[in-house]
Design a protein around this motif. Structure first.
Motif, mmCIF file in Angstrom:
data_model
loop_
_atom_site.group_PDB
_atom_site.id
_atom_site.type_symbol
_atom_site.label_atom_id
_atom_site.label_comp_id
_atom_site.label_asym_id
_atom_site.label_seq_id
_atom_site.Cartn_x
_atom_site.Cartn_y
_atom_site.Cartn_z
ATOM 1 N N GLU B 217 0.817 -1.199 0.000
ATOM 2 C CA GLU B 217 0.000 0.000 0.000
ATOM 3 C C GLU B 217 0.852 1.251 0.000
ATOM 4 O O GLU B 217 0.542 2.244 -0.662
ATOM 5 C CB GLU B 217 -0.902 -0.012 1.240
ATOM 6 C CG GLU B 217 -2.356 0.229 0.876
ATOM 7 C CD GLU B 217 -3.212 0.191 2.124
ATOM 8 O OE1 GLU B 217 -3.836 -0.854 2.377
ATOM 9 O OE2 GLU B 217 -3.225 1.232 2.815
ATOM 10 N N GLY B 218 1.931 1.146 0.811
ATOM 11 C CA GLY B 218 2.821 2.313 0.847
ATOM 12 C C GLY B 218 3.351 2.632 -0.547
ATOM 13 O O GLY B 218 3.411 3.790 -0.966
ATOM 14 N N HIS B 221 0.687 4.240 -2.596
ATOM 15 C CA HIS B 221 0.547 5.668 -2.282
ATOM 16 C C HIS B 221 1.660 6.474 -2.927
ATOM 17 O O HIS B 221 1.448 7.534 -3.498
ATOM 18 C CB HIS B 221 0.584 5.881 -0.754
ATOM 19 C CG HIS B 221 -0.727 5.577 -0.108
ATOM 20 N ND1 HIS B 221 -1.905 6.152 -0.514
ATOM 21 C CD2 HIS B 221 -1.037 4.737 0.913
ATOM 22 C CE1 HIS B 221 -2.904 5.689 0.212
ATOM 23 N NE2 HIS B 221 -2.415 4.815 1.099
ATOM 24 N N GLN B 224 0.950 6.888 -6.467
ATOM 25 C CA GLN B 224 -0.055 7.905 -6.779
ATOM 26 C C GLN B 224 0.478 9.310 -6.598
ATOM 27 O O GLN B 224 0.239 10.206 -7.398
ATOM 28 C CB GLN B 224 -1.288 7.712 -5.896
ATOM 29 C CG GLN B 224 -2.233 6.696 -6.494
ATOM 30 C CD GLN B 224 -3.289 6.319 -5.515
ATOM 31 O OE1 GLN B 224 -3.256 6.725 -4.346
ATOM 32 N NE2 GLN B 224 -4.232 5.510 -5.960
ATOM 33 N N ARG B 225 1.245 9.464 -5.505
ATOM 34 C CA ARG B 225 1.832 10.794 -5.290
ATOM 35 C C ARG B 225 2.727 11.150 -6.459
ATOM 36 O O ARG B 225 2.764 12.265 -6.944
ATOM 37 C CB ARG B 225 2.653 10.789 -3.985
ATOM 38 C CG ARG B 225 2.138 11.791 -2.968
ATOM 39 C CD ARG B 225 2.983 11.814 -1.725
ATOM 40 N NE ARG B 225 3.136 10.520 -1.108
ATOM 41 C CZ ARG B 225 4.329 9.970 -0.840
ATOM 42 N NH1 ARG B 225 5.431 10.612 -1.138
ATOM 43 N NH2 ARG B 225 4.404 8.775 -0.290
#
Lengths: 81, 765
Positions: B217-218, B221, B224-225
């Motif tokens: 998940e990290g 993220h 996405q960032r």
């Protein structure tokens, strides 16, 4: 029934194109284009007069007449005369 | 008569340009557009000329401009369609400092654009598809690792380094080191393999898949960032790109003109030769005699602008060969001069046919196009173009066809005006006849004479009017063709005869006029022998044959009337028999003594051919035998005017020129060459006489085609629709009229107009 003469149009148009070709060049203002304008006027007069003259001379003494349809003859009989 | 009748008087000037002010002087001369430079270094290769580096610089800048223009076309939004022309006054050629500034600025713009484009590409790619490799690396290896990655896969990867918070154990030495985490994003199979190889090389620990869900998940993220960052960068880059392009659009047109001027000037400077002392450049140029004052003031102005103390000056030279021809045309005469120049540019001081073409060309066009209505439409179109003459959008269009039409707007205007006149004489207005005067043909006398009752009329579909009956034909129609012919069935029989004879008459007159123009040339060059030996035989040949034909046509028109209609002579058969020296009993003579006159004329014409053939060469031969040396070699013999070069101060009076002139003076008159030349001229003239006279019949042919086409259009479209009734009828009329108008414009005006233009052009040649 109007009769057209040859003399009257001849005099008219000769004077007209004579004015354009002989008299008008005298009144062209002096400038760099004077020569070109005079040549153009004379040529126009000669060409147009010649063209009209040929048209009228070709019709002065016709060797044959128009061949009309009977409908046309009916129409002309009533509307032109 | 001014400068259009003959070429302007030209002289050869030798201009001494001081080195410091050479550039500015040439700039001033260029702005005026006065003179034509001669090439003083014809033996020098293009790459060895003095100013070749400057020319190359200008060309490099032009390449940059092309690149900028491509980028603008590709990426600028909103797209700019026509930006090629600088607003306001046209800029002058730039000084060297300005040129440097333009060069730097344009290169900078180009460089930034390239980088930005690459950036945009990269961002777009990255957003699309990236793969990640994550891992740790000892911090001292990081810079080398980064460098190698960059060298190997530059442009296809993005590396991110981050210090870890906690320390970890190094496997071999057992020390506690703060590892650096790296995240490589790349795309492409080959790049991926390269990256993996490099990672292995440096013994990094790579994590291909995150083990736990939190790590995954990290990384999501982070991904996405990442994508958001890239998108912002992309939009910023695009904004910057647009800014650059807008700047380019504003500056590019001006730069382009300036660099063009600079390049032209450098190429002109390349034509000059350096003087012995190398302090000034020497140029040779042709200049009109009337503009010498202007030349002087331009040189003074150039010197003043460059701030140099020493003036540039010029002096006159003897021309070693015939000067170039210059005609001063204005916007009206330029169109006609262009038409004449397509056949060939007149030699120096020869009579310029364009002066007469101004009227004869539209007139011949109008004979073929004659229709009042169509002529009126053409005139309107031309008037609109003339009215909008100064509008820049008209002048600077990119369409070639429009440029040609616009350039010939005065030609088209005159063609339209003459067409209205000839249409009035032909009595045609959108194929209908007009009756300003009452017709010359009358029916009532005919009906009374032949007792045409209603039954007669009903039984006979066609009845002819007989001009022999008194009162039927009352004098010729005063202006143009009688309107009754439009209603007649044998309309074309009459019209064909009239138009063919008209074509021949106008053709013979036009050709004779053209021949007589050469009289002006001969008298100007002082070549009186040609007048008697060339011009006179030509005129005699032409007039005794075709002039006589014209005479026969006119004679028959005037003398033969309806009373001779059953035994009227045929001119064509008379003309043919004239050449065959035969006599046809069935063909009555035109006038008494006709056979003798015709025989004399044919003999005259045939005897003028040997005079034309041999006269000139024999004359020149005998003259040379008598030992008379003329400094002026005859124009028709060798085709070029070469006065001797007494003053050899011209730098360009090379060996070739001098030899040519030396030979010209002592050259033995070659009778064979002159004879061959004259034979060709004679054959060309005689055959041309006949074929060109026949060629004038196209005046008849095209005018016939035009009338028939417009009649077809009328009969098929409007006459049918005008007979419809009711409301539906009016709708149908409106529809059909629009088709009629469209076809009229496209077929009759444009196609017929172009065709007639072409044929008039051919006749002029």
């Amino acid at each position: 029934m109007v009769a057209h003469s040859l003399a009257l149009p001849m005099i008219c148009f000769t004077t007209l194109w004579g004015l354009v070709g002989i008299v008008a060049p005298i009144f062209v203002p002096k400038g760099p284009n004077r020569g070109v304008i005079i040549t153009s006027l004379i040529l126009t007069a000669v060409c147009c007069y010649l063209f009209w003259l040929i048209a009228i001379l070709a019709q002065t003494n016709p060797l044959f007449g128009p061949q009309l349809k009977n409908e046309t003859i009916w129409y002309l009989r009533y509307f032109w005369e | 008569m001014g400068s259009l009748f003959r070429s302007e008087e030209m002289c050869l000037v030798q201009v001494f340009l001081q080195s410091g002010s050479a550039y500015n002087c040439v700039s001033e001369l260029g702005e005026l557009g006065l003179i034509e430079f001669r090439d003083l270094n014809p033996n020098v290769n293009a790459f060895q000329r003095k100013f070749v580096n400057e020319v190359r610089r200008c060309e490099e800048m032009e390449k940059t401009f092309v690149f900028l223009e491509q980028e603008i076309k590709r990426s600028l939004s909103p797209a700019v369609t026509s930006f090629l022309h600088p607003p306001g006054p046209v800029p002058l050629a730039p000084q060297p400092r300005e040129l440097l500034a333009i060069e730097e600025e344009s290169e900078r713009l180009a460089r930034e654009l390239r980088e930005v484009c690459v950036c945009v590409c990269v961002c777009v790619h990255m957003r699309a598809k990236s793969v990640f490799v994550a891992g740790v690396i000892p911090p001292w290896k990081a810079p080398a690792f980064e460098r190698l990655l960059w060298r190997a896969c530059c442009g296809y990867i993005i590396v991110d380094f981050r210090e870890m918070e906690e320390t970890m154990e190094l496997s071999d030495s057992g020390e506690l080191v703060q590892w650096t985490v790296f995240l490589i994003s790349f795309w492409g199979e080959q790049v991926g393999q390269k990256v993996k190889k490099i990672c292995d090389c440096f013994h990094t620990h790579t994590f291909a898949y995150p083990e736990s869900a939190e790590e995954r998940e990290g990384i999501m993220h982070g991904l996405q960032r990442r994508i958001m960052d890239i998108t912002t960068v992309l939009s910023q880059t695009e904004r910057y790109l647009q800014q650059l392009l807008v700047r380019s659009v504003a500056l590019l047109p001006k730069w382009r003109v300036q660099v063009l001027k600079c390049k032209a000037m450098q190429m002109v400077l390349n034509l000059c030769s350096p003087s012995v002392t190398d302090k000034c450049l020497i140029a040779e140029a042709w200049c009109p005699v009337q503009k010498l004052q202007l030349l002087q003031s331009a040189l003074i102005e150039g010197t003043r602008k460059s701030g140099s103390g020493v003036n540039s000056f010029y002096n006159l030279l003897q021309p070693p060969c015939s000067p170039p021809t210059l005609f001063n045309t204005n916007s009206f005469t330029a169109g006609f001069q262009g038409i004449v120049d397509t056949y060939g540019v007149a030699r120096y001081q020869e009579v310029n046919p364009a002066v007469y073409t101004i009227i004869t060309f539209p007139f011949l066009f109008a004979i073929m196009f004659g229709d009042v209505g169509h002529g009126f439409l053409v005139t309107l179109a031309a008037l609109w173009m003339v009215w909008k003459e100064r509008d820049p959008t008209m002048r600077n269009s990119s369409s070639e066809i429009w440029k040609m039409l616009f350039g010939g707007r005065y030609v088209i205007l005159l063609m339209g005006l003459f067409s209205i006149y000839t249409g009035a004489v032909y009595n045609e207005c959108f194929s209908k006849g007009l009756s300003p005067f009452s017709s010359s043909w009358h029916l009532k006398p005919m009906i009374h004479h032949y007792n045409w009752s209603e039954d007669v009329l009903r039984m006979n579909r066609y009845l002819s009017l007989d001009p022999n009956v008194t009162g039927v034909f009352q004098g010729p129609y005063p202006f143009g063709i009688d309107p009754i012919w439009q209603l007649a069935n044998n309309h074309l029989t009459f019209l064909n005869s009239y138009k063919m004879k008209m074509s021949v008459i106008i053709g013979v007159i036009h050709m004779t006029f053209g021949m007589c123009l050469s009289l002006f040339n001969y008298t100007h060059f002082g070549d009186m022998s040609s007048v008697f030996l060339v011009l006179l035989p030509e005129v005699v040949f032409m007039l005794s044959l075709f002039g006589y034909l014209v005479f026969m046509v006119l004679y028959k028109w005037i003398v033969f009337g309806p009373q001779h209609s059953d035994h009227a002579p045929s001119i064509l058969i008379h003309f043919i028999d004239m050449f065959l020296f035969a006599q046809n009993k069935a063909n009555p003579p035109l006038y008494s003594g006709q056979m003798i006159v015709q025989k004399v004329l044919v003999v005259l014409a045939l005897s003028s051919v040997p005079v034309l053939l041999l006269g000139k060469p024999l004359y020149l031969y005998f003259r040379q035998r008598k030992g008379l040396r003329r400094t002026l070699v005859s124009v028709s013999a060798c085709g070029e005017q070469c006065p001797p070069v007494s003053d050899t101060s011209s730098i360009n009076a090379q060996l070739g020129d001098q030899e040519r002139n030396g030979l010209g003076e002592e050259k033995r008159f070659d009778i064979a060459e002159a004879l061959v030349h004259q034979v060709i001229h004679t054959i060309e003239f005689c055959l041309g006489c006949i074929s060109n006279t026949a060629s004038y019949l196209r005046l008849w042919a095209l005018s016939l085609a035009h009338t028939q086409l417009s009649e077809v259009l009328w009969v098929m479209m409007l006459r049918f629709s005008l007979s419809l009734e009711g409301f539906m009828g009016s709708v149908v009329i409106a529809l059909i009229f629009s088709i009629f108008a469209m076809l009229t414009v496209s077929v009759l005006l444009i196609m017929e107009g172009l065709s007639a233009f072409l044929h008039a052009l051919r006749l002029h040649w």
